[in-house]
Each structure stands twice: as C-alpha cells, then as structure tokens.
Design a protein around this motif. Structure first.
Motif, PDB file in Angstrom:
ATOM      1  N   VAL A   1      62.637  42.439  62.080  1.00  0.00           N
ATOM      2  CA  VAL A   1      61.961  43.777  62.141  1.00  0.00           C
ATOM      3  C   VAL A   1      62.725  44.719  63.427  1.00  0.00           C
ATOM      4  N   PRO A   2      62.399  45.885  63.449  1.00  0.00           N
ATOM      5  CA  PRO A   2      62.844  46.659  64.478  1.00  0.00           C
ATOM      6  C   PRO A   2      62.410  46.198  65.876  1.00  0.00           C
ATOM      7  N   ILE A   3      63.049  46.525  67.054  1.00  0.00           N
ATOM      8  CA  ILE A   3      62.665  46.251  68.272  1.00  0.00           C
ATOM      9  C   ILE A   3      61.413  46.534  68.716  1.00  0.00           C
ATOM     10  N   GLY A   4      60.472  45.675  69.135  1.00  0.00           N
ATOM     11  CA  GLY A   4      59.086  45.937  69.629  1.00  0.00           C
ATOM     12  C   GLY A   4      58.129  45.694  68.520  1.00  0.00           C
ATOM     13  N   GLU A   5      58.475  45.551  67.277  1.00  0.00           N
ATOM     14  CA  GLU A   5      57.510  45.631  66.234  1.00  0.00           C
ATOM     15  C   GLU A   5      57.267  43.923  65.675  1.00  0.00           C
ATOM     16  N   GLY A   6      57.946  42.955  66.592  1.00  0.00           N
ATOM     17  CA  GLY A   6      57.944  41.555  66.261  1.00  0.00           C
ATOM     18  C   GLY A   6      57.337  40.568  67.262  1.00  0.00           C
ATOM     19  N   MET A   7      57.958  39.384  67.290  1.00  0.00           N
ATOM     20  CA  MET A   7      57.216  38.523  68.228  1.00  0.00           C
ATOM     21  C   MET A   7      57.838  38.018  69.605  1.00  0.00           C
ATOM     22  N   VAL A   8      59.098  38.773  69.665  1.00  0.00           N
ATOM     23  CA  VAL A   8      59.823  38.459  70.898  1.00  0.00           C
ATOM     24  C   VAL A   8      59.209  39.275  71.944  1.00  0.00           C
ATOM     25  N   ASN A   9      58.943  38.751  73.136  1.00  0.00           N
ATOM     26  CA  ASN A   9      58.051  39.295  74.181  1.00  0.00           C
ATOM     27  C   ASN A   9      59.384  39.782  75.104  1.00  0.00           C
ATOM     28  N   PHE A  10      59.585  40.967  74.862  1.00  0.00           N
ATOM     29  CA  PHE A  10      60.690  41.716  75.748  1.00  0.00           C
ATOM     30  C   PHE A  10      60.385  41.820  77.073  1.00  0.00           C
ATOM     31  N   ASP A  11      58.906  42.119  77.443  1.00  0.00           N
ATOM     32  CA  ASP A  11      58.651  42.634  78.776  1.00  0.00           C
ATOM     33  C   ASP A  11      58.697  41.429  79.468  1.00  0.00           C
ATOM     34  N   LYS A  12      58.379  39.847  79.023  1.00  0.00           N
ATOM     35  CA  LYS A  12      58.512  38.751  79.772  1.00  0.00           C
ATOM     36  C   LYS A  12      60.083  38.501  79.869  1.00  0.00           C
ATOM     37  N   TYR A  13      60.770  38.591  78.940  1.00  0.00           N
ATOM     38  CA  TYR A  13      62.140  38.407  78.580  1.00  0.00           C
ATOM     39  C   TYR A  13      62.948  39.238  79.686  1.00  0.00           C
ATOM     40  N   PHE A  14      62.865  40.424  79.789  1.00  0.00           N
ATOM     41  CA  PHE A  14      63.500  41.262  80.801  1.00  0.00           C
ATOM     42  C   PHE A  14      62.882  41.129  82.075  1.00  0.00           C
ATOM     43  N   LYS A  15      61.839  40.763  82.354  1.00  0.00           N
ATOM     44  CA  LYS A  15      61.529  40.398  83.684  1.00  0.00           C
ATOM     45  C   LYS A  15      62.104  39.171  84.097  1.00  0.00           C
ATOM     46  N   LEU A  16      62.181  38.181  83.334  1.00  0.00           N
ATOM     47  CA  LEU A  16      62.811  37.002  83.749  1.00  0.00           C
ATOM     48  C   LEU A  16      64.341  37.367  84.116  1.00  0.00           C
ATOM     49  N   LEU A  17      64.933  38.002  83.116  1.00  0.00           N
ATOM     50  CA  LEU A  17      66.313  38.534  83.617  1.00  0.00           C
ATOM     51  C   LEU A  17      66.463  39.211  84.681  1.00  0.00           C
ATOM     52  N   LYS A  18      65.604  40.140  85.204  1.00  0.00           N
ATOM     53  CA  LYS A  18      65.760  40.946  86.558  1.00  0.00           C
ATOM     54  C   LYS A  18      65.330  39.760  87.837  1.00  0.00           C
ATOM     55  N   LYS A  19      64.655  39.051  87.440  1.00  0.00           N
ATOM     56  CA  LYS A  19      64.272  37.744  88.534  1.00  0.00           C
ATOM     57  C   LYS A  19      65.410  37.158  88.785  1.00  0.00           C
ATOM     58  N   GLN A  20      66.243  36.818  87.734  1.00  0.00           N
ATOM     59  CA  GLN A  20      67.319  36.059  87.920  1.00  0.00           C
ATOM     60  C   GLN A  20      68.743  37.002  88.203  1.00  0.00           C
ATOM     61  N   ASN A  21      68.498  38.271  88.480  1.00  0.00           N
ATOM     62  CA  ASN A  21      69.649  39.347  88.689  1.00  0.00           C
ATOM     63  C   ASN A  21      70.338  39.272  87.917  1.00  0.00           C
ATOM     64  N   LEU A  22      70.164  39.278  86.626  1.00  0.00           N
ATOM     65  CA  LEU A  22      71.024  39.441  85.374  1.00  0.00           C
ATOM     66  C   LEU A  22      70.840  40.626  84.795  1.00  0.00           C
ATOM     67  N   LYS A  23      71.875  41.498  84.452  1.00  0.00           N
ATOM     68  CA  LYS A  23      72.035  42.581  83.590  1.00  0.00           C
ATOM     69  C   LYS A  23      73.162  42.606  82.691  1.00  0.00           C
ATOM     70  N   PRO A  24      73.473  41.518  82.069  1.00  0.00           N
ATOM     71  CA  PRO A  24      74.704  41.619  81.282  1.00  0.00           C
ATOM     72  C   PRO A  24      74.933  42.621  80.148  1.00  0.00           C
ATOM     73  N   PRO A  25      76.107  43.186  79.669  1.00  0.00           N
ATOM     74  CA  PRO A  25      76.023  44.046  78.535  1.00  0.00           C
ATOM     75  C   PRO A  25      75.363  43.510  77.205  1.00  0.00           C
ATOM     76  N   VAL A  26      75.069  44.285  76.531  1.00  0.00           N
ATOM     77  CA  VAL A  26      74.029  44.245  75.384  1.00  0.00           C
ATOM     78  C   VAL A  26      74.826  44.499  74.110  1.00  0.00           C
ATOM     79  N   SER A  27      74.649  43.638  73.072  1.00  0.00           N
ATOM     80  CA  SER A  27      74.975  43.726  71.644  1.00  0.00           C
ATOM     81  C   SER A  27      73.583  44.084  70.870  1.00  0.00           C
ATOM     82  N   LEU A  28      73.528  45.218  70.393  1.00  0.00           N
ATOM     83  CA  LEU A  28      72.158  45.550  69.544  1.00  0.00           C
ATOM     84  C   LEU A  28      72.389  45.423  68.120  1.00  0.00           C
ATOM     85  N   HIS A  29      71.472  44.589  67.486  1.00  0.00           N
ATOM     86  CA  HIS A  29      71.840  44.029  66.160  1.00  0.00           C
ATOM     87  C   HIS A  29      70.526  44.592  65.415  1.00  0.00           C
TER      88      HIS A  29
END
Length: 314
Positions: free
Chosen positions: A246-274
């Motif tokens: 499904v489109p981004i934000g319409e499914g089960m992926v918890n992007f808020d939590k995921y992105f918060k964890l990436l920021k906590k780890q100081n991770l900001k890698p390049p993204v490939s959007l599918h």
C-alpha cells in the motif's frame, strides 16, 4: 519565474564551489538537513521512460536522485553496462539530481560481468549498489550456505575498497538468504564494514519479524548503508492471508517509531523509495503500463511528501 528543475541545476552548480558541497547538497544544503531525507526513486517504477525522461521526472517530483536498475530487465542491461550506464548517468544527472545508487544482480567477484558492472559504476561515480539475493545451496546445509556467501561478500567488499564503492545486501521477506536479521548479520561478519553493509528494508523486516523488527534494527544498525521505504498490510487474497503493498502511511509500518529509532542512533542513510502497490505494471518494472503516466507520477509525489513529513515529525 524559475522552475524547480532550473533551481536545482543552478544551486547544484553553486554548491559544487563550496567545501563539502556534494554531501551538503544531496542532504538538503539549502534546508534544515535534520528535517530532510535524501530520497532516491527506485527506477524500476520508471522503466516505461528513457534515461532522460527518468531524470527529468524524478527532479520535477522532488527526488534527490535515482536508484538505477542495472540488471536483467532493468533500465540498464548488464551486458550493455559499459556503453549504457555512462549514458544513463549523464542523462539523469543533466536534470540536476544525482545517480549515486544502483540495484543489480551482482553475486560474485568470479563473474566477469559483475566485475564490469562494478568497474563501470566506479568510473561513473556511483557510490552504492545492491547485490542480488542469494539462494540457499541445495548441496549444503543452511549454516554452510551462509559461510559460502559470507566469503563471497568478503571478496566483494575487498573489491569495493579498491573501487571506492559500497555494496549492500537487502533483507527481504521469503525463503532466500536474508529474510532473517541473523542471516544478514552472519553473511556480513567478515566483510570490510566500510565497503559492504545492509540495505535495510522496514517493510520486509516487519513482514518477517512482526513485533521483533526493533531487535533486527538494533542488531544491524551499525551495518546500515541504505534504507528502503515502502508500506504494507496483511489481507486476504483469494482466501489466503498475505502481505498487501500500500502507499506510504496507509499500512502497518510504524514509520514514526522507526524514524525515531533511526534518529536516536544518529542514522540518516540515503533512501530508495519503492512503490510496490498496483500502478498498472509500473510497480513491476513494466516498460508498457496500463494506466496514465500521471497516475504513477502522482503516487510518487504523494509517497515522497508523506515520507518527508513523517521524518520531520518523528
């Protein structure tokens, strides 16, 4: 009035005159860098366009670059890589965006065609590539298969160091090597960590890991070089439960939590959007699609906007 494409081209040139400008521009030099992700569109979904139009449309929509398919049935065919990859990179970057990333079928330093792809990519200043997915060996048990691929990746990472490349292995739902976080961790064990790591796919991580995806992220976070973003939900198709894209934000992926964890780890890698949901064949990399092109472009624009909003708000 200046068009967005003209603005990108002019500012990219201006940024090239500044110290560390390439890194700065690709990561939002003219905006607050913490609030903007470097999002590249997976060119699989634009294979109904030629190189020039792929670059122009990616730039117009707002992507920072293109993750170019260099594999069988891709934008660039492996056997034509020496002639077509330079053409593709030149045409895409002419629109003022980058082509720093490619998705390949590379498997081994013992494959002459794989070597050609890597050498050509290095000459075109491509930084990241994704390998093929490995299959478990029928004549080996699972543990020995992992050790076999561990050695293949080690050799690739050594070649990457010589060429100035970074290889990535994607975690992917299913029965191939890498559906489990622990398989990824094992095959990366002996690789040069600066030149080979993981392409972390949160959609596949949640399909295979359920609620334990956070453990997988914790296990692999030091190895992450690139991330893939897409979304899904479980549903029934012909009476069978399966993941539905499904489109981004319409499914089960918890992007808020995921992105918060990436920021906590100081991770900001390049993204490939599918975009793997139904787009008239564009989601499958078809060269002839059954929907108006605008449908595909609007979907890309919507997903990109949602990703940036979710990242900024996390």
């Amino acid at each position: 009035m200046t068009t967005r494409r003209e603005f990108i081209t002019k500012t990219a040139f201006a940024a090239s005159l500044l110290p560390f400008s390439t890194y700065a521009f690709q990561n939002g030099f003219f905006e607050e860098t913490d609030d903007v992700l470097d999002v590249n569109i997976f060119s699989k979904h634009l294979q109904f366009l030629d190189y020039k139009n792929t670059g122009e449309m990616a730039a117009e929509i707002g992507f920072s670059g293109v993750d170019l398919t260099v594999r069988p049935k891709g934008h660039v065919l492996p056997e034509l890589v020496k002639t077509d990859l330079p053409k593709a990179v030149k045409a895409i970057t002419a629109s003022g965006i980058n082509c720093n990333m490619m998705t390949t079928s590379i498997e081994s330093v013992n494959n002459a065609l794989d070597i050609d792809i890597l050498q050509t990519a290095a000459s075109e200043n491509i930084s990241f590539y994704r390998t093929n997915w490995f299959k478990y060996k029928e004549d080996l048990n699972m543990q020995d298969s992992l050790l076999f691929y561990q050695d293949e990746i080690k050799k690739l990472s050594n070649l990457n160091e010589k060429l100035g490349l970074i290889g990535c292995y994607q975690n992917h739902a299913g029965l191939s090597v890498g559906a489990s976080y622990w398989e990824i961790q094992k095959i990366l064990e002996t690789a040069n960590p600066k030149h080979f790591g993981a392409q972390y796919d949160i959609r596949h991580a949640m399909v295979e890991g359920g609620n334990s995806w956070e453990n997988g992220l914790q296990l692999l976070h030091n190895n992450i070089k690139v991330i893939v973003l897409k979304d899904f939900k479980w549903g029934q198709v012909n009476g069978k439960w399966e993941p539905i894209n499904v489109p981004i934000g319409e499914g089960m992926v918890n992007f808020d939590k995921y992105f918060k964890l990436l920021k906590k780890q100081n991770l900001k890698p390049p993204v490939s959007l599918h975009l793997e949901y139904d787009l008239g064949g564009a989601e499958k990399g078809e060269s002839n699609i059954t929907v108006d092109k605008k449908v595909v472009f609007d979907a890309m624009r919507s997903d990109l906007k949602k990703v940036q909003q979710l990242w900024k708000n996390a």
